[in-house]
Design a protein around this motif. Structure first.
Motif, PDB file in Angstrom:
ATOM      1  N   HIS A 178      96.921  73.058  89.327  1.00  0.00           N
ATOM      2  CA  HIS A 178      97.569  72.732  87.978  1.00  0.00           C
ATOM      3  C   HIS A 178      98.203  71.467  88.110  1.00  0.00           C
ATOM      4  O   HIS A 178      99.497  70.771  88.033  1.00  0.00           O
ATOM      5  CB  HIS A 178      98.774  73.850  86.969  1.00  0.00           C
ATOM      6  CG  HIS A 178      98.785  73.490  86.280  1.00  0.00           C
ATOM      7  ND1 HIS A 178      99.791  74.260  85.223  1.00  0.00           N
ATOM      8  CD2 HIS A 178      98.054  72.056  85.207  1.00  0.00           C
ATOM      9  CE1 HIS A 178      99.732  73.491  83.865  1.00  0.00           C
ATOM     10  NE2 HIS A 178      99.242  72.212  83.651  1.00  0.00           N
ATOM     11  N   TRP A 179      97.136  70.803  87.686  1.00  0.00           N
ATOM     12  CA  TRP A 179      97.433  69.133  87.886  1.00  0.00           C
ATOM     13  C   TRP A 179      98.134  68.542  86.340  1.00  0.00           C
ATOM     14  O   TRP A 179      98.011  68.972  85.227  1.00  0.00           O
ATOM     15  CB  TRP A 179      96.793  67.922  88.066  1.00  0.00           C
ATOM     16  CG  TRP A 179      96.137  67.850  89.094  1.00  0.00           C
ATOM     17  CD1 TRP A 179      95.141  68.730  89.766  1.00  0.00           C
ATOM     18  CD2 TRP A 179      96.656  67.657  90.894  1.00  0.00           C
ATOM     19  NE1 TRP A 179      94.433  69.343  90.643  1.00  0.00           N
ATOM     20  CE2 TRP A 179      96.323  68.280  92.099  1.00  0.00           C
ATOM     21  CE3 TRP A 179      97.982  66.978  91.078  1.00  0.00           C
ATOM     22  CZ2 TRP A 179      96.285  68.213  93.604  1.00  0.00           C
ATOM     23  CZ3 TRP A 179      98.556  66.852  92.719  1.00  0.00           C
ATOM     24  CH2 TRP A 179      97.732  67.593  92.765  1.00  0.00           C
ATOM     25  N   ASP A 180      99.295  67.195  86.561  1.00  0.00           N
ATOM     26  CA  ASP A 180      99.824  67.428  84.872  1.00  0.00           C
ATOM     27  C   ASP A 180      98.397  65.848  84.678  1.00  0.00           C
ATOM     28  O   ASP A 180      98.979  65.502  83.035  1.00  0.00           O
ATOM     29  CB  ASP A 180     100.992  66.056  85.127  1.00  0.00           C
ATOM     30  CG  ASP A 180     102.090  67.418  85.660  1.00  0.00           C
ATOM     31  OD1 ASP A 180     102.524  68.357  84.909  1.00  0.00           O
ATOM     32  OD2 ASP A 180     102.682  67.079  86.304  1.00  0.00           O
ATOM     33  N   TYR A 181      98.072  65.267  85.486  1.00  0.00           N
ATOM     34  CA  TYR A 181      97.322  63.896  85.125  1.00  0.00           C
ATOM     35  C   TYR A 181      96.401  63.912  86.005  1.00  0.00           C
ATOM     36  O   TYR A 181      96.480  64.327  87.499  1.00  0.00           O
ATOM     37  CB  TYR A 181      97.633  63.049  84.655  1.00  0.00           C
ATOM     38  CG  TYR A 181      97.244  61.502  83.918  1.00  0.00           C
ATOM     39  CD1 TYR A 181      96.691  61.730  82.255  1.00  0.00           C
ATOM     40  CD2 TYR A 181      96.260  61.174  84.501  1.00  0.00           C
ATOM     41  CE1 TYR A 181      96.319  61.610  81.861  1.00  0.00           C
ATOM     42  CE2 TYR A 181      95.274  60.341  83.413  1.00  0.00           C
ATOM     43  CZ  TYR A 181      95.441  60.314  81.843  1.00  0.00           C
ATOM     44  OH  TYR A 181      94.666  59.691  80.823  1.00  0.00           O
ATOM     45  N   ILE A 182      94.826  63.596  85.642  1.00  0.00           N
ATOM     46  CA  ILE A 182      94.215  63.474  86.878  1.00  0.00           C
ATOM     47  C   ILE A 182      93.157  62.211  86.481  1.00  0.00           C
ATOM     48  O   ILE A 182      92.043  62.138  85.024  1.00  0.00           O
ATOM     49  CB  ILE A 182      92.107  65.061  86.514  1.00  0.00           C
ATOM     50  CG1 ILE A 182      93.199  66.086  87.293  1.00  0.00           C
ATOM     51  CG2 ILE A 182      91.627  64.571  87.657  1.00  0.00           C
ATOM     52  CD1 ILE A 182      92.276  67.291  87.541  1.00  0.00           C
ATOM     53  N   PHE A 183      93.169  61.856  87.124  1.00  0.00           N
ATOM     54  CA  PHE A 183      92.229  60.093  87.151  1.00  0.00           C
ATOM     55  C   PHE A 183      90.890  60.361  88.513  1.00  0.00           C
ATOM     56  O   PHE A 183      91.401  60.288  89.199  1.00  0.00           O
ATOM     57  CB  PHE A 183      93.006  59.246  87.788  1.00  0.00           C
ATOM     58  CG  PHE A 183      92.791  57.920  87.354  1.00  0.00           C
ATOM     59  CD1 PHE A 183      92.698  56.856  86.653  1.00  0.00           C
ATOM     60  CD2 PHE A 183      91.620  56.848  88.324  1.00  0.00           C
ATOM     61  CE1 PHE A 183      92.448  55.869  85.456  1.00  0.00           C
ATOM     62  CE2 PHE A 183      90.986  55.830  88.044  1.00  0.00           C
ATOM     63  CZ  PHE A 183      91.663  55.242  87.008  1.00  0.00           C
ATOM     64  N   PHE A 184      89.607  60.361  88.123  1.00  0.00           N
ATOM     65  CA  PHE A 184      88.277  60.338  88.902  1.00  0.00           C
ATOM     66  C   PHE A 184      87.662  58.837  88.553  1.00  0.00           C
ATOM     67  O   PHE A 184      87.384  58.878  86.785  1.00  0.00           O
ATOM     68  CB  PHE A 184      88.133  61.515  88.420  1.00  0.00           C
ATOM     69  CG  PHE A 184      86.605  61.712  88.414  1.00  0.00           C
ATOM     70  CD1 PHE A 184      85.895  61.986  89.936  1.00  0.00           C
ATOM     71  CD2 PHE A 184      85.274  61.773  87.889  1.00  0.00           C
ATOM     72  CE1 PHE A 184      85.026  61.968  90.609  1.00  0.00           C
ATOM     73  CE2 PHE A 184      83.970  61.288  88.963  1.00  0.00           C
ATOM     74  CZ  PHE A 184      83.889  62.114  90.092  1.00  0.00           C
ATOM     75  N   THR A 203      94.823  70.168  81.063  1.00  0.00           N
ATOM     76  CA  THR A 203      95.231  69.028  81.685  1.00  0.00           C
ATOM     77  C   THR A 203      94.219  66.959  81.212  1.00  0.00           C
ATOM     78  O   THR A 203      93.391  67.103  81.349  1.00  0.00           O
ATOM     79  CB  THR A 203      94.829  68.536  83.821  1.00  0.00           C
ATOM     80  OG1 THR A 203      95.175  70.065  83.951  1.00  0.00           O
ATOM     81  CG2 THR A 203      95.190  67.304  83.905  1.00  0.00           C
ATOM     82  N   PRO A 204      94.604  66.831  80.837  1.00  0.00           N
ATOM     83  CA  PRO A 204      94.489  64.599  80.562  1.00  0.00           C
ATOM     84  C   PRO A 204      93.950  64.640  81.837  1.00  0.00           C
ATOM     85  O   PRO A 204      94.816  64.777  82.662  1.00  0.00           O
ATOM     86  CB  PRO A 204      96.035  64.323  80.102  1.00  0.00           C
ATOM     87  CG  PRO A 204      97.137  64.662  80.606  1.00  0.00           C
ATOM     88  CD  PRO A 204      96.967  66.558  81.125  1.00  0.00           C
ATOM     89  N   THR A 205      92.926  63.602  81.133  1.00  0.00           N
ATOM     90  CA  THR A 205      92.032  62.808  82.334  1.00  0.00           C
ATOM     91  C   THR A 205      91.801  61.383  81.687  1.00  0.00           C
ATOM     92  O   THR A 205      91.607  60.807  80.930  1.00  0.00           O
ATOM     93  CB  THR A 205      90.788  63.841  82.352  1.00  0.00           C
ATOM     94  OG1 THR A 205      89.285  64.334  81.551  1.00  0.00           O
ATOM     95  CG2 THR A 205      90.983  64.388  82.994  1.00  0.00           C
ATOM     96  N   THR A 206      91.309  60.880  83.326  1.00  0.00           N
ATOM     97  CA  THR A 206      90.852  59.289  83.007  1.00  0.00           C
ATOM     98  C   THR A 206      89.221  59.212  84.023  1.00  0.00           C
ATOM     99  O   THR A 206      89.578  60.097  85.055  1.00  0.00           O
ATOM    100  CB  THR A 206      91.042  57.994  83.179  1.00  0.00           C
ATOM    101  OG1 THR A 206      92.966  57.868  82.146  1.00  0.00           O
ATOM    102  CG2 THR A 206      90.861  56.538  83.369  1.00  0.00           C
TER     103      THR A 206
END
Length: 456
Positions: A178-184, A203-206
Motif C-alpha cells: 500500500h503506497w501513497d503514490y506510484i510513479f511508473f 493509490t494515485p499514479t503517474t
C-alpha cells in the motif's frame, strides 16, 4: 523484506524529518555532488549494459539529471512556499492558500531504455516534495542499476530512500504493498498492470508509457533538414526511445528526395558500415532483438535491414510503404526501424493516425506554419515538435507526459514537484466581520442569496 522496508519508511515519514526544506536541499546537493563525481562511472555502466555511446549518455542522461537537480535546488524554496490565491467573495473576509504537502511513501519503477535518467529524475522530484522513496530500477540494465543503488546508499538513509533490485517477481511484490503514490515508466501493457494494482488501494499514479508516434512530412518541408533531424531523433539510443518517431507519413511528391537524403544522413552519422560505428547503441536483449527482427520479414528495406544476433545489432533501417496490418505497423516499434508511408491528401493522414491510440508524441515537418498548427491542434498527443523531433523533452518548462493510452500525468521541472505533492487548499477567515446571512434560520434570506449569486 519489502513490507518491513515500507513500514520503516512510513515510520520515518511520520517523524517529519523529510519535511524540512533545508534538509531536502542538503540531501539533493549531496546527491548532485555524487552524480557529478561519478559521471564517468555512469556512462561506463550504460555502455556495459547496451553499448550506449558516451556522447548520448551525457546528452540524454547525465546532463539532463544534473541540470534538473540544479534547477530543483535553486527553485525549491519558491515551489514549496504556500501560494496565496484570490479568495471567493462569498468567504469575505478571508485569505486563501495552497499548501504543497508530500504524499508519503512513494514507489518509483524505472525502465531500461534510459535506465539512469528515468530513475533519478522522478526520484529528485519525490525527494524535493518531501516523500520517502523506494526506487526499483530495471533488471535489464544490471550495471546501471547496481551503480544507482551504490550512489543512493552513500547519500540517503535506507528508511528515506532505498533501491530495490530484482525482476518481475520483485515488481509484483512491490505493487502488492500500500503506497501513497506510484510513479511508473514503461510499456502500455505493464502500465495497465500497475494501474490495476494501484486501484486496489486507490493509490494515485503517474504512468509514463508510449505509443505509435507519427511524423508528418508535407509537401513544403525542407527535406534535407528533416532527414537530418529525423535520423537523429529516431536512431539515438538505437531507436529505443518512447518519444522517437515511430513511422513517417510523407507527401508522395517528396518521398524519393527523402529517401536520398535519409541515406546520405545515415552514412554521415554512422558511416557506410554502421555496425562498426562507436556512435550506435545495441538492442537491450535477445528477446527484443528477435521481436524487432520479425518486423523486417518480407519488407522492402530502402536503408539497412541487416541484423546480428551475436552482438544484438540491428542496422538503422528505413522500410518503404509497409501495409498497415504488417508487424511493423501493429504496435510501437521501439527500435531502429522506421516505416515510411506516402500520402496524397490529408484524409489519409487522419485515417492512419486515428487508427491508433493517442500517441505520446507527434511531429510535423513543413514550411506552412498555418498548416503545421492545424495538424498539431487536430490530433491529441502528449507532446511534440514542429520541424524537429524529441527535443521538447529537453525543456523543463514544458510538462512531459502522455494522454489516454500513452500515459497518465506529467512531470519535468516544477511539474515533477507538483506530481509528488498533494495541493491542500486552506481558507483563513478573519474574525473582525461575520456576515450572518448564511446562518439558520433561513426565512426571508433566499431571494437575497439568489441576487448575490447572480451578481457574482
Amino acid at each position: 523484506m519489502i513490507p518491513e522496508l515500507l513500514n520503516d519508511q512510513k515510520s520515518y515519514f511520520k517523524t517529519g524529518q523529510t519535511l524540512s526544506i533545508t534538509h531536502r536541499k542538503t540531501l539533493l546537493k549531496a546527491l548532485l555532488n555524487q552524480l557529478v563525481a561519478r559521471e564517468q562511472d555512469i556512462t561506463d555502466a550504460l555502455y556495459n549494459d547496451f553499448k550506449k555511446p558516451e556522447f548520448e549518455s551525457v546528452l540524454t542522461e547525465t546532463a539532463i539529471v544534473i541540470q534538473d537537480l540544479k534547477h530543483t535546488i535553486k527553485k525549491l524554496n519558491k515551489w514549496a512556499k504556500p501560494k496565496r490565491v484570490c479568495p471567493a467573495l462569498l468567504n469575505f473576509p478571508s485569505s486563501d492558500y495552497l499548501y504543497a504537502e508530500p504524499y508519503g511513501s512513494v514507489l518509483v519503477i524505472a525502465p531500461w531504455n534510459y535506465p539512469y535518467q528515468l530513475a533519478i529524475a522522478p526520484l529528485v522530484g519525490a525527494i524535493a516534495a518531501g516523500n520517502t522513496v523506494v526506487l526499483k530500477p530495471s533488471e535489464l540494465t544490471p550495471h546501471t542499476s547496481a551503480l544507482i543503488s551504490d550512489i543512493i546508499k552513500t547519500v540517503f538513509k535506507p528508511e528515506h530512500v532505498t533501491v530495490v533490485e530484482g525482476g518481475v517477481d520483485t515488481s509484483t511484490k512491490l505493487l502488492e504493498q500500500h503506497w501513497d503514490y506510484i510513479f511508473f515508466t514503461g510499456s502500455v501493457n505493464v502500465g495497465k498492470i500497475v494501474a490495476k494494482a494501484a486501484a486496489v488501494n486507490l493509490t494515485p499514479t503517474t504512468l509514463e508509457l508510449g505509443g505509435k508516434n507519427p511524423c508528418i512530412i508535407d509537401d513544403t518541408a525542407n527535406i534535407k533538414l528533416a532527414a537530418k533531424r529525423i535520423i537523429w531523433g529516431k536512431f539515438v539510443n538505437a531507436g529505443q526511445t518512447c518519444i522517437a518517431p515511430d513511422y513517417i507519413l510523407i507527401h508522395h511528391s517528396k518521398k524519393d528526395a527523402f529517401y536520398k537524403a535519409m541515406k546520405h544522413e545515415v552514412e554521415l552519422a554512422y558511416s557506410t558500415t554502421p555496425q562498426q560505428s562507436k556512435d550506435f547503441a545495441r538492442i537491450i536483449n535477445l528477446k527484443n532483438f528477435e521481436r524487432l527482427s520479425k518486423m523486417l520479414t518480407n519488407q522492402n528495406c530502402i536503408i539497412g535491414g541487416q541484423t546480428d544476433a551475436d552482438t544484438l545489432y540491428i542496422a538503422p533501417t528505413v522500410i518503404d510503404n509497409p501495409t498497415l496490418d504488417s508487424e511493423v505497423m501493429k504496435d510501437e516499434i521501439f527500435g531502429p526501424i522506421l516505416p515510411v508511408i506516402s500520402y496524397q491528401n490529408d484524409s489519409k493522414l487522419e485515417t492512419i493516425i486515428l487508427s491508433y491510440n493517442k500517441p505520446l508524441s507527434l511531429y510535423v515537418f513543413g514550411s506552412n506554419s498555418a498548416k503545421a498548427k492545424q495538424l498539431i491542434q487536430k490530433f491529441s498527443f502528449g507532446g511534440g515538435c514542429i520541424n524537429d523531433t524529441i527535443v521538447h523533452f529537453a525543456n523543463h518548462r514544458l510538462p512531459f507526459g502522455g494522454v489516454g493510452n500513452s500515459g497518465l500525468g506529467a512531470y519535468h521541472g516544477h511539474y515533477t514537484f507538483d506530481t509528488f505533492s498533494h495541493k491542500k487548499g486552506v481558507v483563513k477567515k478573519a474574525n473582525w466581520l461575520d456576515i450572518p446571512v448564511r446562518y439558520a434560520p433561513y426565512n426571508g434570506k433566499l431571494d437575497l442569496v439568489r441576487k448575490v449569486l447572480n451578481w457574482l
